[in-house]
Design a protein around this motif. Structure first.
Motif, PDB file in Angstrom:
ATOM      1  N   GLU A  12      30.491  32.980  45.608  1.00 29.90           N
ATOM      2  CA  GLU A  12      31.412  32.044  44.955  1.00 29.90           C
ATOM      3  C   GLU A  12      31.566  32.432  43.474  1.00 29.90           C
ATOM      4  O   GLU A  12      32.673  32.437  42.929  1.00 29.90           O
ATOM      5  CB  GLU A  12      30.869  30.613  45.088  1.00 29.90           C
ATOM      6  CG  GLU A  12      31.863  29.564  44.636  1.00 29.90           C
ATOM      7  CD  GLU A  12      31.346  28.148  44.879  1.00 29.90           C
ATOM      8  OE1 GLU A  12      30.659  27.918  45.906  1.00 29.90           O
ATOM      9  OE2 GLU A  12      31.615  27.280  44.026  1.00 29.90           O
ATOM     10  N   VAL A  13      30.458  32.776  42.859  1.00 27.31           N
ATOM     11  CA  VAL A  13      30.506  33.185  41.452  1.00 27.31           C
ATOM     12  C   VAL A  13      31.304  34.487  41.303  1.00 27.31           C
ATOM     13  O   VAL A  13      32.179  34.614  40.453  1.00 27.31           O
ATOM     14  CB  VAL A  13      29.067  33.363  40.894  1.00 27.31           C
ATOM     15  CG1 VAL A  13      29.096  34.023  39.523  1.00 27.31           C
ATOM     16  CG2 VAL A  13      28.344  32.024  40.839  1.00 27.31           C
TER      17      VAL A  13
ATOM     18  N   ASP B 209      26.420  31.147  47.302  1.00 30.80           N
ATOM     19  CA  ASP B 209      26.638  30.781  45.894  1.00 30.80           C
ATOM     20  C   ASP B 209      26.987  32.021  45.065  1.00 30.80           C
ATOM     21  O   ASP B 209      27.873  31.977  44.218  1.00 30.80           O
ATOM     22  CB  ASP B 209      25.387  30.098  45.314  1.00 30.80           C
ATOM     23  CG  ASP B 209      25.241  28.670  45.845  1.00 30.80           C
ATOM     24  OD1 ASP B 209      26.088  28.250  46.657  1.00 30.80           O
ATOM     25  OD2 ASP B 209      24.286  27.983  45.456  1.00 30.80           O
TER      26      ASP B 209
ATOM     27  N   THR C 203      26.633  28.390  40.391  1.00 33.27           N
ATOM     28  CA  THR C 203      28.054  28.068  40.574  1.00 33.27           C
ATOM     29  C   THR C 203      28.471  27.153  39.414  1.00 33.27           C
ATOM     30  O   THR C 203      27.618  26.590  38.732  1.00 33.27           O
ATOM     31  CB  THR C 203      28.277  27.329  41.901  1.00 33.27           C
ATOM     32  OG1 THR C 203      27.481  26.137  41.863  1.00 33.27           O
ATOM     33  CG2 THR C 203      27.858  28.193  43.092  1.00 33.27           C
TER      34      THR C 203
END
Ligand code: SAH
Ligand code: SF4
Length: 395
Positions: free
Chosen positions: A212-213, A209, A28
């Protein structure tokens, strides 16, 4: 159905890259900045450098720091010594007659000379959209009796980088980076489903994560509304998924009574239907505009009666829901048969009459074993038989 097999055993027996350099994909932004800080960049440069690297990784698809020309030559050289940005290795790639594509990818083992485990990723092109089906684990700890992955023990969780890495490989293969001549409006991968191998809620932090990326607006930029996480029903993690991931949710329901569901999805013994549906009612963000998808695999004589259909509709009455009927995809040795088409249509009629639109999912990529729940891969079997032959030759 015949498949066009464009598989190429690219380095299939080569040893894994056991590079000790940490991989940057899947970190992230805060973690990327932290990695750059540890590397020695001054605090006042972290945000800008992270942004430049982010752009190189997710907008340009670079796999070599040398191409990140917004960074000085000296810095590019030092970054290349410290970090890895290479792709997962493609072991084989197959293309179905219906355009579905499947990649078998090798993950690093971390041990020099030892080939790493393999996962599968599937791309399904449809009218106006393209869905990438992404894996979260090699194998699965759960043992759903209709699922091929469920016959394979958990080997390991994927890292966030390996989850994102599947999307990067698919973009390479589809020629989706700007250098491939496509403009960013004209996307091939429009949707992501966490419906490949594994139970994503048992690999929570890495999946969170990675997503999120993937959804970062200055990178791959896939909106959370176009990302669906499918779970077999890990009740305690559902609320957390809503709070921390906030993507669309799909529940593998598959049965309307606990007795049947216990057999199909053994996790039901731990988290029975009533608890699962309660967690769905409380899923943060659920609304009529953001419905939960309930997946229901059609198994002949097991869960496909019209009584089951009526019970399904009753069960979901107070939940903003979509229903997805999945014709069972058989695999070698599978203990079930797919319901007859006529029965699926009758079942779908009941569901339709209750107000759910087009509930039957067309199976895709069956000829290359790329359909839902078929992932485990022929390769595992092929490898086993190769080893058997080798053992016999040695004897
Ligand atoms: N572990 C997660 C996500 C991966 S499975 C889950 O179970 O939800 C993705 C979907 O494929 C699930 O709905 C699963 O129940 C379904 N599936 C598994 N095996 C199948 C098969 N052989 N035929 C049709 N669907 C299957
Ligand atoms: Fe695992 Fe999902 Fe397959 Fe069940 S259906 S064994 S949870 S991958």
């Amino acid at each position: 159905m015949a498949s066009i097999d464009i598989a190429h055993e690219r380095n299939a027996t080569a040893t894994a890259d056991a590079s000790a350099r940490p991989h940057l994909a899947g970190l992230t932004r805060p973690l990327l900045m932290e990695a750059l800080k540890q590397f020695g960049l001054p605090d006042n440069q972290l945000r800008m450098r992270a942004g430049q690297i982010w752009n190189g990784l997710y907008n340009r698809g670079f796999t070599d720091f040398e191409r990140m020309t917004t960074l000085s030559k000296e810095l590019r050289g030092k970054l290349a010594e410290a970090f890895d940005i290479s792709r997962l290795e493609i072991v084989t790639e197959q293309k179905s007659v219906d355009g579905t594509r499947k990649w078998l990818l090798r993950l690093p083992s971390g041990i020099p000379g030892v080939p790493g485990p393999e996962v599968e990723t599937v791309y399904i092109p449809e009218e106006g959209r393209g869905t990438l089906c992404v894996s979260s684990q090699v194998g699965c700890t759960l043992t759903c009796t209709f699922c091929h992955t469920g016959t394979q023990k958990l080997v390991r969780n994927l890292t966030a980088g390996e989850i994102v890495g599947q999307i990067l490989v698919a973009r390479d293969a589809l020629g989706e980076w700007p250098d491939g001549g496509r403009n960013s409006e004209d996307r091939l991968i429009t949707n992501i489903v966490m419906m490949g191998m594994g139970e994503p809620l048992y690999n929570f932090e890495n999946v969170r994560d990675a997503l999120e990326v993937v959804s970062d607006g200055e990178g791959l930029s896939l909106s959370k509304r176009r990302i669906t996480l499918s779970t077999s029903g890990v009740v305690p993690m559902i609320e957390r998924a809503g709070d921390e991931i906030d993507c669309m949710l799909a529940i593998s329901l598959h049965a309307v009574d606990d007795e049947t569901r216990n057999k199909l999805v053994p996790l039901n013994k731990k988290y029975p239907i009533a608890e699962l549906l309660e967690a769905c009612r409380n899923y943060p963000g659920v609304s009529n505009a953001r419905r939960i998808t309930f997946e229901y695999v059609m198994l002949k004589g097991v869960n496909d009666s019209l009584e089951d259909a009526k019970a399904l509709v009753r069960l979901l009455k107070h939940i903003p829901a979509k229903i997805n009927l999945i014709p069972f995809n058989p695999w070698p040795g599978s203990p079930y048969e797919c319901s007859d088409w006529e029965q699926i249509e009758k079942f779908a009629d009941v569901v339709n009459r209750a107000g759910y639109a087009s509930p039957v999912r067309t199976p895709r990529g069956r000829d290359i074993m790329a359909a839902c729940g078929q992932l485990k891969s022929e390769t595992v079997k092929a490898r086993a038989s190769e080893r058997f032959k080798e053992a016999r030759a040695d004897a």
